[in-house]
Motif scaffolding. Structure first.
Motif, short mmCIF file in Angstrom:
data_model
loop_
_atom_site.label_atom_id
_atom_site.label_comp_id
_atom_site.label_asym_id
_atom_site.label_seq_id
_atom_site.Cartn_x
_atom_site.Cartn_y
_atom_site.Cartn_z
N ASP A 1 -18.22 -6.29 37.38
CA ASP A 1 -16.87 -5.74 37.45
C ASP A 1 -16.19 -6.13 38.76
OD1 ASP A 1 -14.59 -4.18 37.57
OD2 ASP A 1 -15.57 -2.38 36.81
N PRO A 2 -15.03 -6.79 38.69
CA PRO A 2 -14.32 -7.19 39.92
C PRO A 2 -14.03 -6.03 40.86
CG PRO A 2 -13.38 -8.32 38.02
CD PRO A 2 -14.36 -7.30 37.48
N SER A 3 -13.88 -4.83 40.34
CA SER A 3 -13.60 -3.69 41.21
C SER A 3 -14.76 -3.37 42.14
CB SER A 3 -13.26 -2.46 40.37
OG SER A 3 -14.39 -2.01 39.63
N GLU A 4 -15.93 -3.92 41.83
CA GLU A 4 -17.12 -3.67 42.65
C GLU A 4 -17.46 -4.86 43.55
OE1 GLU A 4 -20.23 -2.56 39.98
OE2 GLU A 4 -19.21 -0.75 39.30
N TRP A 5 -16.65 -5.90 43.52
CA TRP A 5 -16.91 -7.05 44.39
C TRP A 5 -16.69 -6.66 45.85
CZ3 TRP A 5 -13.62 -11.36 41.54
CH2 TRP A 5 -14.23 -11.65 40.31
N ARG A 6 -17.48 -7.27 46.72
CA ARG A 6 -17.31 -7.05 48.15
C ARG A 6 -16.03 -7.71 48.63
NH1 ARG A 6 -23.02 -8.91 50.44
NH2 ARG A 6 -21.83 -8.98 52.38
#
Length: 220
Positions: free
Chosen positions: A17-22
């Motif tokens: 999920d992109p929302s969890e990317w650093r």
């Protein structure tokens, strides 16, 4: 299935999920740190760049707001770029394909940016130049022996330009593995497909680039 569809499918499986990317690396108020990180990241470990930044911060309490002229002055005060590399940063590695110390290239690049008709000495200036598509600022930076398009891309990415990507070895490696056809994946084509995929995923290209880099990085 198109290249874009293949890549988007692989991203969902590999990066989640992109929302969890650093978040990407950014020094929004310090051209000094942007320049150091860009130059010390060229064909080098992220640990080496991180250490160089830490040494500069130890020298300069104002490092997080230092502009390009501040970094040049710090080098002059140390006795020049060579002494700065040895005594301050503790890193005398050379720019790729040259016998030049990295601070020597940084000093030259910052000097050339400052000498432009519209001087670029801060990250704000750099973001403005990038937004306007300034060819003179880019040409000034990549004209430094040992720098190149990737050095410019990472410099402006570090300064907060979220629309930029840096198709380095690890990003290229990932795309080749997913899409195949290494010869067709030129840097220009890589940039294009990264931009298209970022738009498809509704994420910033810089964030997408960073997520791939971290996935491929052995140090994560």
């Amino acid at each position: 299935m198109t290249e874009l569809e293949l890549l988007v499918k692989a991203i969902a499986a590999d990066l989640g999920d992109p929302s969890e990317w650093r978040p990407p690396v950014e020094f929004r108020d310090s051209l000094a740190l942007c320049a150091l990180n860009s130059a010390y990241s060229l064909r080098a470990s992220s640990a080496a760049a991180t250490k160089a930044l830490a040494r500069y911060r130890a020298l300069r309490p104002t490092a997080d707001t230092d502009n390009g002229l501040d970094l040049m002055e710090a080098m002059d005060s140390a006795g020049g770029p060579a002494d700065f590399a040895r005594e301050i940063l503790g890193n005398e590695s050379k720019l790729p394909g040259t016998n030049r110390l990295r601070p020597e290239g940084i000093y030259e690049g910052l000097s050339r940016l400052a000498a432009l008709d519209t001087a670029v000495t801060s990250t704000e200036h750099l973001r403005t130049a990038a937004a306007k598509g300034s060819t003179s600022a880019k040409a000034a930076w990549i004209s430094v022996k040992g720098f190149g398009p990737l050095a410019w891309s990472y410099l402006i990415m570090n300064a907060g330009v979220s629309t930029e990507t840096k198709p380095d070895v690890m990003v290229q490696r990932y795309l080749v593995r997913v899409l195949g056809d290494e010869e067709r994946l030129t840097p220009a084509r890589t940039r294009q497909i990264l931009q298209l995929a970022a738009a498809k995923l509704t994420v910033e290209p810089r964030d997408f680039d960073r997520a791939i880099w971290l996935h491929e990085s052995p140090s994560k």
